[in-house]
Design an enzyme around this catalytic site. Structure first.
Site, PDB file in Angstrom:
ATOM      1  N   LYS A   1       9.166  -7.197   2.000  1.00 50.32           N
ATOM      2  CA  LYS A   1       8.207  -8.071   2.495  1.00 50.32           C
ATOM      3  C   LYS A   1       7.233  -8.780   1.480  1.00 50.32           C
ATOM      4  CE  LYS A   1       7.722  -6.158   7.278  1.00 50.32           C
ATOM      5  NZ  LYS A   1       6.738  -5.622   7.993  1.00 50.32           N
TER       6      LYS A   1
ATOM      7  N   ALA B   1      -2.905   3.255   6.220  1.00 45.92           N
ATOM      8  CA  ALA B   1      -3.260   2.185   5.146  1.00 45.92           C
ATOM      9  C   ALA B   1      -2.015   1.672   4.603  1.00 45.92           C
ATOM     10  CB  ALA B   1      -4.554   2.746   4.195  1.00 45.92           C
TER      11      ALA B   1
HETATM   12  P1  NAP Z   1       4.380   2.444   5.030  1.00 45.67           P
HETATM   13  O1  NAP Z   1       3.681   1.241   4.345  1.00 45.67           O
HETATM   14  O2  NAP Z   1       5.180   3.406   4.433  1.00 45.67           O
HETATM   15  O3  NAP Z   1       2.930   3.318   5.361  1.00 45.67           O
HETATM   16  C1  NAP Z   1       2.949   4.973   5.931  1.00 45.67           C
HETATM   17  C2  NAP Z   1       1.602   5.236   6.401  1.00 45.67           C
HETATM   18  O4  NAP Z   1       2.088   6.567   7.062  1.00 45.67           O
HETATM   19  C3  NAP Z   1       0.655   5.393   5.238  1.00 45.67           C
HETATM   20  O5  NAP Z   1      -0.681   5.296   5.504  1.00 45.67           O
HETATM   21  C4  NAP Z   1       1.062   6.988   4.942  1.00 45.67           C
HETATM   22  O6  NAP Z   1      -0.036   7.581   4.263  1.00 45.67           O
HETATM   23  C5  NAP Z   1       0.953   7.508   6.376  1.00 45.67           C
HETATM   24  N1  NAP Z   1       1.672   8.750   6.416  1.00 45.67           N
HETATM   25  C6  NAP Z   1       2.909   9.070   6.114  1.00 45.67           C
HETATM   26  N2  NAP Z   1       3.220  10.566   6.247  1.00 45.67           N
HETATM   27  C7  NAP Z   1       2.156  10.984   6.460  1.00 45.67           C
HETATM   28  C8  NAP Z   1       1.672  12.247   6.683  1.00 45.67           C
HETATM   29  N3  NAP Z   1       2.582  13.392   6.522  1.00 45.67           N
HETATM   30  N4  NAP Z   1       0.484  12.417   7.120  1.00 45.67           N
HETATM   31  C9  NAP Z   1      -0.553  11.440   6.934  1.00 45.67           C
HETATM   32  N5  NAP Z   1      -0.356  10.080   6.751  1.00 45.67           N
HETATM   33  C10 NAP Z   1       1.108  10.002   6.501  1.00 45.67           C
HETATM   34  O7  NAP Z   1       4.655   2.040   6.369  1.00 45.67           O
HETATM   35  P2  NAP Z   1       4.451   0.831   7.563  1.00 45.67           P
HETATM   36  O8  NAP Z   1       5.079  -0.165   7.095  1.00 45.67           O
HETATM   37  O9  NAP Z   1       2.838   0.563   7.332  1.00 45.67           O
HETATM   38  O10 NAP Z   1       4.839   1.430   8.831  1.00 45.67           O
HETATM   39  C11 NAP Z   1       4.262   2.696   9.549  1.00 45.67           C
HETATM   40  C12 NAP Z   1       4.753   2.781  10.744  1.00 45.67           C
HETATM   41  O11 NAP Z   1       4.476   1.692  11.577  1.00 45.67           O
HETATM   42  C13 NAP Z   1       6.299   3.177  10.560  1.00 45.67           C
HETATM   43  O12 NAP Z   1       6.531   4.262  11.650  1.00 45.67           O
HETATM   44  C14 NAP Z   1       6.857   1.791  11.345  1.00 45.67           C
HETATM   45  O13 NAP Z   1       8.148   2.268  12.071  1.00 45.67           O
HETATM   46  C15 NAP Z   1       5.796   1.261  12.231  1.00 45.67           C
HETATM   47  N6  NAP Z   1       5.864  -0.122  12.474  1.00 45.67           N
HETATM   48  C16 NAP Z   1       5.886  -0.501  13.678  1.00 45.67           C
HETATM   49  C17 NAP Z   1       5.911  -1.938  14.072  1.00 45.67           C
HETATM   50  C18 NAP Z   1       6.086  -2.339  15.470  1.00 45.67           C
HETATM   51  O14 NAP Z   1       6.384  -3.623  15.614  1.00 45.67           O
HETATM   52  N7  NAP Z   1       5.851  -1.523  16.511  1.00 45.67           N
HETATM   53  C19 NAP Z   1       5.703  -2.740  12.948  1.00 45.67           C
HETATM   54  C20 NAP Z   1       5.628  -2.459  11.537  1.00 45.67           C
HETATM   55  C21 NAP Z   1       5.593  -1.075  11.509  1.00 45.67           C
HETATM   56  P3  NAP Z   1      -0.084   7.588   2.665  1.00 45.67           P
HETATM   57  O15 NAP Z   1      -0.541   6.232   2.149  1.00 45.67           O
HETATM   58  O16 NAP Z   1      -1.104   8.841   2.115  1.00 45.67           O
HETATM   59  O17 NAP Z   1       1.242   8.124   2.024  1.00 45.67           O
END
Ligand code: NAP
Length: 254
Positions: A47, A111
């Site tokens: 991205k 975040a």
């Molecule tokens: P990312 O950049 O990897 O961020 C992951 C987030 O989850 C971070 O804030 C991380 O915290 C937190 N996290 C992971 N494990 C955790 C735990 N055990 N306890 C507390 N916090 C935790 O991923 P992203 O791209 O933002 O995506 C996040 C989610 O949204 C994914 O499940 C993705 O599939 C979904 N998503 C959905 C759509 C949709 O169209 N519906 C679009 C985009 C993403 P840390 O910073 O502390 O690691």
């Protein structure tokens, strides 16, 4: 989803998955245009690179710091956009027509990349105050620096104290997703007036949404965000606005 829309609009085209390694991304993506592609969606881990190879970037992609939609123009032009925030807000507004981010404070869990898109959409919709919390606090602090005064950071340990008077609670972490850690929050103080949405869509009804429903909150699942984020790209590539139908949701759920 795109196959469905292409068929509905009688467009002779295909939407296909391509796997490109980060090392090849910059070299290969511009070649796609020469091969007849009109555009592409890009996902993790590309991205940021998608933003960097663009010749033109939308304001929202610039603010979010990442692109998920590329449109190829003439003479090697590449337009980069980020439609995740659009998908997020359009999904909620379609399900709950009387909801607006401007109605009151929001709390955003997470975040990561998706949180940036969600923040930009909430601010655009007039959110007066957004609390943000993340397991790794420094990442939330960095979002406050990027997105400004309407953002306040709270500690992950203080979530339950901040649930009382929310207009909207949004999970943008991967917690609760199939194969990831369980969402384990104390939601006792969640008000039934709060709209709760989870951008995780596998499972469709996450633990967070289940608890919120039991408390009488309105809930919005994350599948709609995935669907609606596809609309601006399709419009730009084919000049047609695709329609979101119950049938499309059923196809995706299958
Ligand atoms: P990312 O950049 O990897 O961020 C992951 C987030 O989850 C971070 O804030 C991380 O915290 C937190 N996290 C992971 N494990 C955790 C735990 N055990 N306890 C507390 N916090 C935790 O991923 P992203 O791209 O933002 O995506 C996040 C989610 O949204 C994914 O499940 C993705 O599939 C979904 N998503 C959905 C759509 C949709 O169209 N519906 C679009 C985009 C993403 P840390 O910073 O502390 O690691």
């Amino acid at each position: 989803m795109h196959g469905y829309w292409l068929e509905q609009n009688k467009i002779n085209g295909h939407y296909i998955p391509l796997s490109i390694s980060p090392d090849d991304f910059r070299r290969l993506v511009p070649e796609l245009a020469k091969m007849g592609f009109v555009g592409a969606n890009v996902t993790i881990p590309h991205k940021l690179s998608a933003l960097e190879i663009a010749t033109k970037v939308s304001d929202r992609a610039q603010l979010i710091g990442a692109a998920n939609t590329l449109t190829f123009g003439v003479d090697g032009e590449i337009f980069a956009d980020n439609t995740d925030g659009y998908g997020f807000i359009t999904n909620i507004k379609t399900v709950c027509r009387d909801w607006a981010a401007s109605d009151g404070p929001s709390l955003v869990l997470g975040a990561g990349g998706a949180a940036r898109a969600v923040l930009s959409a909430l601010l655009d919709d007039g959110a007066p105050q957004i609390l943000i919390t993340n397991r790794t606090r420094s990442k939330a602090d960095s979002l406050k620096r990027d997105f400004g005064d309407r953002i306040s950071v709270i500690d992950w340990a203080d979530i339950s104290k901040n649930l009382y008077a929310l207009n909207t609670l949004i999970n943008t972490t991967s917690l609760g997703m199939v194969g990831k850690d369980k969402m384990d929050l104390d939601l006792t103080n969640l008000s039934s007036q709060t709209l709760v949405t989870d951008i995780v869509y596998t499972p469709l009804e996450t633990e967070l949404l289940k608890i919120a429903s039991r408390k009488g909150c309105r809930t919005v699942d994350g599948l709609g965000m995935l669907i609606y984020q596809g609309i601006p790209g399709f419009e730009k590539w084919f000049g047609k606005t695709p329609i979101v139908t119950p049938e499309l949701r059923e196809i995706l759920l299958k």
